[in-house]
Motif scaffolding. Structure first.
Motif, PDB file in Angstrom:
ATOM      1  N   HIS A   1      -0.172  -4.458   5.385  1.00  0.00           N
ATOM      2  CA  HIS A   1      -1.504  -4.691   5.954  1.00  0.00           C
ATOM      3  C   HIS A   1      -2.491  -5.148   4.875  1.00  0.00           C
ATOM      4  CE1 HIS A   1      -1.978  -0.023   5.610  1.00  0.00           C
ATOM      5  NE2 HIS A   1      -2.218  -0.596   4.460  1.00  0.00           N
ATOM      6  N   GLU A   2      -1.938  -5.819   3.867  1.00  0.00           N
ATOM      7  CA  GLU A   2      -2.805  -6.450   2.855  1.00  0.00           C
ATOM      8  C   GLU A   2      -2.363  -7.910   2.765  1.00  0.00           C
ATOM      9  OE1 GLU A   2      -3.947  -2.660  -0.002  1.00  0.00           O
ATOM     10  OE2 GLU A   2      -2.401  -4.023  -0.711  1.00  0.00           O
TER      11      GLU A   2
ATOM     12  N   SER B   1       0.500   3.652   1.787  1.00  0.00           N
ATOM     13  CA  SER B   1       0.678   3.990   3.211  1.00  0.00           C
ATOM     14  C   SER B   1       1.953   3.353   3.769  1.00  0.00           C
ATOM     15  CB  SER B   1      -0.514   3.505   4.036  1.00  0.00           C
ATOM     16  OG  SER B   1      -1.692   4.090   3.579  1.00  0.00           O
TER      17      SER B   1
ATOM     18  N   CYS C   1       0.859  -1.193   0.000  1.00  0.00           N
ATOM     19  CA  CYS C   1       0.000   0.000   0.000  1.00  0.00           C
ATOM     20  C   CYS C   1       0.896   1.245   0.000  1.00  0.00           C
ATOM     21  CB  CYS C   1      -0.862  -0.030   1.258  1.00  0.00           C
ATOM     22  SG  CYS C   1      -1.993   1.363   1.434  1.00  0.00           S
TER      23      CYS C   1
ATOM     24  N   CYS D   1      -5.900  -3.940   8.049  1.00  0.00           N
ATOM     25  CA  CYS D   1      -5.133  -2.866   8.687  1.00  0.00           C
ATOM     26  C   CYS D   1      -5.100  -2.932  10.202  1.00  0.00           C
ATOM     27  CB  CYS D   1      -5.686  -1.518   8.255  1.00  0.00           C
ATOM     28  SG  CYS D   1      -5.511  -1.250   6.490  1.00  0.00           S
TER      29      CYS D   1
ATOM     30  N   CYS E   1      -6.890  -3.850   2.179  1.00  0.00           N
ATOM     31  CA  CYS E   1      -6.848  -2.414   2.497  1.00  0.00           C
ATOM     32  C   CYS E   1      -7.494  -1.619   1.362  1.00  0.00           C
ATOM     33  CB  CYS E   1      -5.437  -1.902   2.766  1.00  0.00           C
ATOM     34  SG  CYS E   1      -5.413  -0.101   2.976  1.00  0.00           S
TER      35      CYS E   1
HETATM   36 ZN    ZN Z   1      -3.263   0.476   3.101  1.00  0.00          ZN
END
Ligand code: ZN
Ligand code: NAP
Length: 348
Positions: free
Chosen positions: A63-64, A43, A41, A89, A158
């Motif tokens: 977080h995926e 992020s 991501c 997440c 996510c």
């Molecule tokens: Zn994300």
């Protein structure tokens, strides 16, 4: 404590390198997951560079997460060894408050993020999916539909839920004109989901370079935001605009594209405060709102929806050894449309 291989950053902006971390022994309500794939991501890039000022190191991003259950605690009832599961997440949340019952746990202060957070004991750091296994409470594990490939489904954990949640909340569907700003990891999944919900989808991208893909994925129209005519042409067109861009932009120009009572949803996090003229909101009774991922219940609903509509991300699979180059490419927008790490490479 079981030792797990992972890629971690030791300080802000330092490269991700092979390291080892400890995962806890499973408690009675825990699930042990062998991570097969993990999406990258944008992020993750921001977190490793400490762009938002709250990063903690060492950090294992990711977080995926998509993988296979390898062990379950004695009180686990929903999952068994061999199940295809995902983790998004967050891995825990405040359970003592009433909001748990209305499925808003992802918005509560007690949220424990999958990485860059402390577990409920206040001292054990959470480490994310750029690793070969993870131990997560049953209630925070998602079931991945059998018809979705694990690698391409990983980004749904996510990107998928972050788009699905506001699309549902603002009732994207037949008769609704929805614009997605930014044809990236989040944006391209948003095009697919909004189209499957029955909305008429428009992509607003910096250029027309990804137009063929956008139309193929389900957009009816595709415009370049670098062309100032776009803003005059589309004034008052949309019921809903979902913005995945984290760069500074002319928010008043985008608000002006909304119909009466339309909403502009912010997902990306620009560095600077957002300047908005009150009149951009007052005229047309428009809303400017934010949205953050989604609850566990909504994430499972999203996965079922994607299963029914055969929706996954368009991915470029990478070995974990190439993660630092992938971060650089993601910063340049050079990916179609989500990097996914094949965790088998961690064994190499
Ligand atoms: Zn994300
Ligand atoms: P991404 O794959 O890099 O996509 C972002 C897109 O924004 C790019 O593909 C590009 O689309 C557009 N863009 C990039 N630079 C731009 C610029 N200078 N001006 C205008 N547009 C620009 O990133 P992502 O993974 O989709 O994440 C998008 C954002 O959402 C990130 O800020 C991430 O942190 C945030 N996020 C928020 C949540 C939440 O819950 N709110 C969850 C996950 C991620 P075009 O080339 O089409 O213009």
């Amino acid at each position: 404590m079981p030792i797990t291989k992972a890629y971690s950053a030791s300080a802000a902006c330092s490269p991700l390198v092979l390291s080892t971390i400890e995962r806890r022994l499973p408690h009675e309500d825990d699930i042990v997951i062998s991570i097969k794939y993990c999406g990258v991501c944008h992020s993750d890039v921001f977190m490793v560079s400490d762009a938002w000022g709250f990063s903690m190191f060492p950090m294992v991003p990711g977080h995926e997460i998509a993988g296979i259950v390898t062990a379950v605690g004695s009180k686990v009832s929903k999952y068994k060894i061999g199940d295809r599961v995902g983790v998004g997440c967050f891995v825990d949340s405040c359970t003592s408050c009433a909001t748990r019952n209305v499925d808003l746990e992802h918005l509560m202060p007690g949220l424990i993020q999958t990485y860059n957070c402390f577990e409920a004991d206040g001292k054990t750091m959470t480490y994310g999916g750029y690793s070969d296994s993870i131990v997560v409470k049953e209630g925070y594990v998602l079931s991945i539909p059998d018809n979705l490939a694990l690698d391409a489904a990983a980004p749904l954990l996510c990107a998928g839920i972050t788009m699905y949640s506001p699309l549902r909340r603002f009732e994207a569907g037949p008769g609704k004109n929805v614009a997605i700003v930014g044809m990236g990891g989040l944006g391209h999944v948003g095009v697919k989901i909004a189209r499957a919900m029955g909305a008429t989808v428009t992509v607003l991208s910096q250029s027309l370079s990804k137009m063929d893909d956008g139309l193929r994925l389900g957009a009816e129209r595709y415009y370049a935001t670098s062309d100032t005519n776009t803003f005059a042409l589309l004034a008052g067109s949309f019921d809903l605009i979902i913005c995945t861009v984290s760069a500074d932009m002319d928010w008043n120009a985008y608000l002006n594209l909304l119909k009466i009572d339309g909403a502009l949803v912010i997902l990306g996090i620009p560095e600077k405060a957002i300047p908005v003229n009150a009149l951009s909101l007052i005229v047309g009774r428009r809303s400017l709102v934010g949205s953050l991922i989604g609850s566990i219940k909504e994430t499972q609903e999203m996965l079922h929806f994607c299963g029914e509509h055969n929706i996954v991300a368009n991915i470029e699979t990478i070995d974990i050894q190439d993660i630092n180059q992938a971060f650089e490419r993601l910063e340049k927008g050079d990916v179609r449309y989500r990097f996914v790490i094949d965790m088998a490479s961690l064994a190499a």
